[in-house]
Scaffold this active site. Structure first.
Site, short mmCIF file in Angstrom:
data_model
loop_
_atom_site.label_atom_id
_atom_site.label_comp_id
_atom_site.label_asym_id
_atom_site.label_seq_id
_atom_site.Cartn_x
_atom_site.Cartn_y
_atom_site.Cartn_z
N GLU A 194 0.83 -1.21 0.00
CA GLU A 194 0.00 0.00 0.00
C GLU A 194 0.87 1.26 0.00
O GLU A 194 0.60 2.20 -0.75
CB GLU A 194 -0.93 -0.03 1.23
CG GLU A 194 -2.03 1.01 1.17
CD GLU A 194 -3.09 0.80 2.23
OE1 GLU A 194 -3.93 -0.10 2.06
OE2 GLU A 194 -3.08 1.52 3.24
N ARG A 220 -2.52 33.91 -15.98
CA ARG A 220 -3.08 34.90 -15.06
C ARG A 220 -2.17 36.13 -15.01
O ARG A 220 -0.97 36.02 -14.70
CB ARG A 220 -3.21 34.28 -13.66
CG ARG A 220 -3.60 35.24 -12.56
CD ARG A 220 -5.03 35.70 -12.70
NE ARG A 220 -5.43 36.53 -11.56
CZ ARG A 220 -6.50 37.30 -11.56
NH1 ARG A 220 -7.28 37.36 -12.63
NH2 ARG A 220 -6.80 38.01 -10.50
N GLN A 231 9.43 35.83 -9.44
CA GLN A 231 10.25 34.72 -8.92
C GLN A 231 9.56 34.02 -7.73
O GLN A 231 9.73 32.82 -7.53
CB GLN A 231 11.61 35.26 -8.50
CG GLN A 231 12.65 34.18 -8.40
CD GLN A 231 14.01 34.74 -8.04
OE1 GLN A 231 14.23 35.20 -6.92
NE2 GLN A 231 14.92 34.73 -8.99
#
Ligand code: FAD
Length: 331
Positions: A194, A220, A231
């Protein structure tokens, strides 16, 4: 539903690394991480123990139906007083002729409300500690087994989870999976599956989210330029990429060792820890980069974070993974 299970039992017979790659692709392609998590819990914590410890009858009876998805499997070990300290569990299985009678309760059972068969861990020899636990396959209609009210969760909302109760639950001795006293090693092995292969899905999620977030940062515009030109944003994306690629490499190395039958407990814990903590940070990063759009629920962006947070808890918490790594370092 049976990726690493041999074809004769209804699976695809994939090796560990290829299984992880398929889970990664599922995580990338399917935005419903709850569904992928439920499928992973079914496969790695229920189907794989049956494959690895089942007798011929159990394999014939359960594997084809579980691999086809006709039946749903669940793994029930955690108890109210046995979470991280899971082998302190109290559910008892007492031998009575050709049967065992189980009494106790399990606190969080993924797939519990829908499961057809439960892999239940119980104490058969109270004085034998680690070697006093055994595993049982119990079908949902067995008298004495009941499923409690499903829990509401902050994420993975499509993955049902509930407590289960065992009250005078009588099963034939043939319901035992593996030898008596072999429950703990069997559970540990299932957690290895798992922690490696289920968590591969989160690598896929991170890849999808990174691509979407880079696209958003390019499109955007604020202050007359793309936000990704700042940055503060581009470095956040670079760090997302670093965590994605480094956790993926840890995962592949763990799977590669498992495929060679080599000891991999530390490598699996390193991968689980790195992936789960990277997934949570990925959820925070994408939300922050999307601003208000990231916080409102209708865009689905905050869901990434809600679905990632439980990954640092299930299959052994981050603290427990660090303990395993430290113990492998001799501490
Ligand atoms: C979404 C989800 C699905 C799950 N599905 C299943 C399932 O299918 N089957 C199942 O059996 N269980 C399942 N669980 C249970 C899960 O395995 C446990 O929640 C987990 O092992 C932690 O146990 P706990 O919740 O009792 O926390 P606790 O063990 O009480 O831990 C609480 C906190 O203390 C910390 N802690 C505990 N011990 C130590 C220590 N020695 N050193 C440092 N810190 C420590 C933990 O890391 C944690 O931060 C699921 C849980 C979740 C959230």
């Amino acid at each position: 539903m049976g990726l690493p299970v041999p074809e004769r039992h209804g699976g695809l017979g994939l090796d560990t690394l290829t299984t992880a790659r398929v889970m990664e692709a599922l995580g990338r392609g399917c935005v419903d991480t709850g569904l992928v998590f439920s499928a992973g819990a079914h496969l790695f914590a229920c189907v794989m123990p049956i494959l690895e410890a089942g007798d011929d009858r159990q394999k014939t009876q359960y594997l084809p139906r579980l691999c086809s998805g006709e039946w749903v499997g669940a793994n029930a070990i955690s108890e109210p007083e046995a979470g991280s300290d899971v082998f302190a569990l109290k559910t008892r299985a007492v031998r009575d002729g050709d049967s065992y009678v189980l009494d106790g309760g399990k606190s969080y059972v993924t797939n519990g409300p829908d499961a057809d068969v439960f892999l239940v861990y119980a104490v058969t020899h109270p004085t034998s500690g680690y070697l006093g636990l055994s595993a049982f396959l119990i079908e949902k209609k067995t008298p004495g087994l009941s499923v409690g009210r499903p829990f509401e969760k902050m994420g993975l909302s499509t993955s049902p989870i509930a407590p289960i109760y065992l009250e005078g639950c009588r099963v034939p001795a043939s319901a035992m999976l593996g030898a008596e006293g072999q429950g703990a090693p069997l559970f540990k092995r299932s957690m290895q599956w798992e922690r490696a292969c289920l968590f591969a899905a989160y690598v896929g999620v991170m890849e999808r989210v990174l691509e979407q977030t880079v696209d958003f940062a390019r499109q955007r515009k604020q202050f007359k330029r793309a936000i990704g030109k700042n940055q503060a944003i581009s470095h956040r994306l670079a760090d997302m990429k670093l965590r994605l690629e480094s956790s993926r490499l840890l995962l592949y190395r763990a799977c590669w060792l498992m495929d060679r039958g080599q000891e991999a407990s530390m490598e699996v814990s390193l991968a689980k820890l790195a992936i789960s903590e990277a997934a949570v940070q990925c959820g925070l990063d994408t939300l922050q980069i999307h601003g208000g759009m990231g916080y409102v629920t209708e865009t689905g962006i905050e869901r990434v974070l809600r679905d990632a947070i439980p990954s640092t808890i299930f299959s052994g918490t981050s603290e427990i993974q660090r303990d395993i790594i430290a113990s492998n370092l001799g501490l």
